[in-house]
Design a protein around this motif. Structure first.
Motif, mmCIF file in Angstrom:
data_model
loop_
_atom_site.group_PDB
_atom_site.id
_atom_site.type_symbol
_atom_site.label_atom_id
_atom_site.label_comp_id
_atom_site.label_asym_id
_atom_site.label_seq_id
_atom_site.Cartn_x
_atom_site.Cartn_y
_atom_site.Cartn_z
ATOM 1 N N ASP A 15 -32.454 55.533 19.610
ATOM 2 C CA ASP A 15 -33.906 55.683 19.723
ATOM 3 C C ASP A 15 -34.326 56.822 18.807
ATOM 4 O OD1 ASP A 15 -34.469 53.667 21.565
ATOM 5 O OD2 ASP A 15 -33.886 54.942 23.240
ATOM 6 N N VAL A 16 -35.290 56.562 17.934
ATOM 7 C CA VAL A 16 -35.738 57.536 16.941
ATOM 8 C C VAL A 16 -37.260 57.609 16.984
ATOM 9 C CG1 VAL A 16 -35.764 58.120 14.480
ATOM 10 C CG2 VAL A 16 -33.747 57.021 15.471
ATOM 11 N N PRO A 17 -37.847 58.804 16.952
ATOM 12 C CA PRO A 17 -39.317 58.907 16.924
ATOM 13 C C PRO A 17 -39.905 58.186 15.712
ATOM 14 C CG PRO A 17 -38.316 61.045 17.363
ATOM 15 C CD PRO A 17 -37.198 60.125 16.977
ATOM 16 N N VAL A 18 -41.065 57.583 15.907
ATOM 17 C CA VAL A 18 -41.677 56.786 14.833
ATOM 18 C C VAL A 18 -42.401 57.671 13.823
ATOM 19 C CG1 VAL A 18 -43.344 54.972 14.320
ATOM 20 C CG2 VAL A 18 -41.907 54.812 16.351
ATOM 21 N N GLY A 19 -43.082 58.707 14.262
ATOM 22 C CA GLY A 19 -43.855 59.531 13.335
ATOM 23 C C GLY A 19 -45.321 59.146 13.349
ATOM 24 N N SER A 20 -46.131 59.923 12.648
ATOM 25 C CA SER A 20 -47.575 59.700 12.619
ATOM 26 C C SER A 20 -47.981 58.952 11.353
ATOM 27 C CB SER A 20 -48.323 61.029 12.694
ATOM 28 O OG SER A 20 -47.938 61.880 11.630
ATOM 29 N N VAL A 21 -49.118 58.281 11.419
ATOM 30 C CA VAL A 21 -49.627 57.466 10.319
ATOM 31 C C VAL A 21 -50.614 58.278 9.501
ATOM 32 C CG1 VAL A 21 -50.919 55.375 9.731
ATOM 33 C CG2 VAL A 21 -49.286 55.348 11.628
ATOM 34 N N GLY A 22 -50.385 58.347 8.186
ATOM 35 C CA GLY A 22 -51.278 59.071 7.301
ATOM 36 C C GLY A 22 -52.532 58.279 6.975
ATOM 37 N N PRO A 23 -53.504 58.892 6.299
ATOM 38 C CA PRO A 23 -54.772 58.221 6.002
ATOM 39 C C PRO A 23 -54.620 56.929 5.219
ATOM 40 C CG PRO A 23 -54.938 60.574 5.592
ATOM 41 C CD PRO A 23 -53.494 60.295 5.844
ATOM 42 N N ARG A 24 -53.642 56.858 4.313
ATOM 43 C CA ARG A 24 -53.436 55.658 3.493
ATOM 44 C C ARG A 24 -52.116 54.983 3.831
ATOM 45 N NH1 ARG A 24 -56.557 52.469 1.227
ATOM 46 N NH2 ARG A 24 -55.268 52.174 -0.622
ATOM 47 N N GLN A 25 -51.844 54.934 5.141
ATOM 48 C CA GLN A 25 -50.616 54.297 5.606
ATOM 49 C C GLN A 25 -50.911 53.322 6.732
ATOM 50 O OE1 GLN A 25 -48.191 57.793 6.622
ATOM 51 N NE2 GLN A 25 -46.929 57.374 4.803
ATOM 52 N N VAL A 26 -49.926 52.423 6.982
ATOM 53 C CA VAL A 26 -49.987 51.518 8.132
ATOM 54 C C VAL A 26 -48.676 51.601 8.890
ATOM 55 C CG1 VAL A 26 -51.656 49.885 7.158
ATOM 56 C CG2 VAL A 26 -49.215 49.568 6.702
#
Length: 324
Positions: free
Chosen positions: A16-27
């Motif tokens: 199990d690994v953290p997904v991370g946050s989505v940047g302004p120009r990311q999906v």
């Protein structure tokens, strides 16, 4: 599936690994399917240790559904089906349930194929497009020799070359001749029984081919110029493991192109058009679940399989086929 060490097929572990946050120009994409490439097992066995710090999530094909988008993303909406190649050596890859990608890499999935088929097309399709269209600039009525027509890249290359109006000669084992002809190959050479240089000369009345596409390596860079017409082009996607004698290429005024695929949406959009028109169909030789990544690597590295090894991330266990 996390690569915890470089080495054999047991190098992966389920974590199990953290997904991370989505940047302004990311999906953020929920991955439905991925696939295995030679680049993947080269990374696993340690060919690129300077570029892949461990532990790492690798993998270079994604088909899935957008679940979250950045504040500046207008190209896609939540629920859109997409496919793409993650940035090579640029962060986490596709052997996972979710992935965050720069939106410029992402394309809409072709409507007429499954996620498994779409995931089997992204890296090889982008590679073929760059090799034949961007680099070789293959033209209508030219002749191309494709080394390894039954493999993951070769199966797509045959179809794209035919869609471009070229005459296609390819190499394949005798057992795969009917198969590669069904993809569009005009002539097939059994490289295990015949010399492809002399056979190409016969098939072209001594004129040679305009383009050679090398997907297999070995001595193909040295010998392929012997099959070329004057001012022909050789395109290779294979690492150069040793020096090559290219004196024959000099005599043909040949151009050489070495392709390391650059990811962008434009190439995938062009491939989508061909797929939705029925001109290109991904070829899958085996399907396994994500937890059996090691077996998938072993299967592909053993060779003899038609097309790609696909991974059903959302799913089911599928038995291994016998290599052909």
């Amino acid at each position: 599936m996390v690569l915890e060490k470089f080495g054999s097929f047991d190098a992966f572990a389920l974590r199990d690994v953290p997904v991370g946050s989505v940047g302004p120009r990311q999906v953020r994409v929920r991955i439905h399917a991925t696939a295995i490439n030679p680049l993947d097992y080269q990374i696993r066995r340690g060919d690129y240790t300077d570029y892949v710090p461990l532990p790492a999530i690798i993998g270079h094909d994604i088909s899935g559904v957008v679940e979250e988008k950045g504040s500046d993303v207008s190209e896609f909406e939540i629920g859109d089906e997409v496919y793409y190649t993650p940035k090579i050596f640029g962060g986490p890859g596709s052997y996972a349930e979710q992935h965050i990608a720069d939106v410029e890499l992402v394309a809409r999935k072709p409507r007429n194929i499954s996620h498994l088929e779409a995931a089997s097309l992204t890296l090889v399709g982008g590679t073929v497009w760059e090799a034949l269209v961007s680099r070789a600039q293959l033209s209508v009525e030219e002749t191309i020799l494709i080394h390894g027509g039954a493999g993951g890249v070769g199966t797509v290359a045959i179809q794209v070359a035919k869609a471009m109006g070229a005459r296609v000669i390819t190499t394949a084992r005798q057992s795969n001749h009917d198969f590669v002809r069904s993809l569009g190959a005009d002539e097939v050479i059994d490289h295990t029984a015949n010399d492809y240089v002399s056979t190409v000369a016969e098939l072209t009345d001594g004129q040679g081919v305009n383009v050679v596409f090398d997907t297999i390596g070995g001595d193909t860079l040295t010998r392929s110029p012997l099959t070329l017409a004057d001012s022909g082009r050789v395109v290779s996607i294979v690492d150069l493991a040793q020096p090559q004698n290219l004196i024959e290429a000099w005599g043909k005024n040949a151009a050489y192109h070495f392709v390391f695929t650059r990811q962008n949406r434009g190439k995938l959009d062009a491939l989508t058009t061909l797929v939705e028109r029925g001109l290109v169909k991904p070829v899958i030789g085996a399907v396994l679940p994500l937890a059996r990544i090691g077996e998938a690597h072993e299967l592909l590295e053993a060779g003899g399989l038609r097309g790609k090894v696909a991974i059903d991330v959302v799913g089911q266990t599928v038995e291994l086929p016998k290599p052909r």
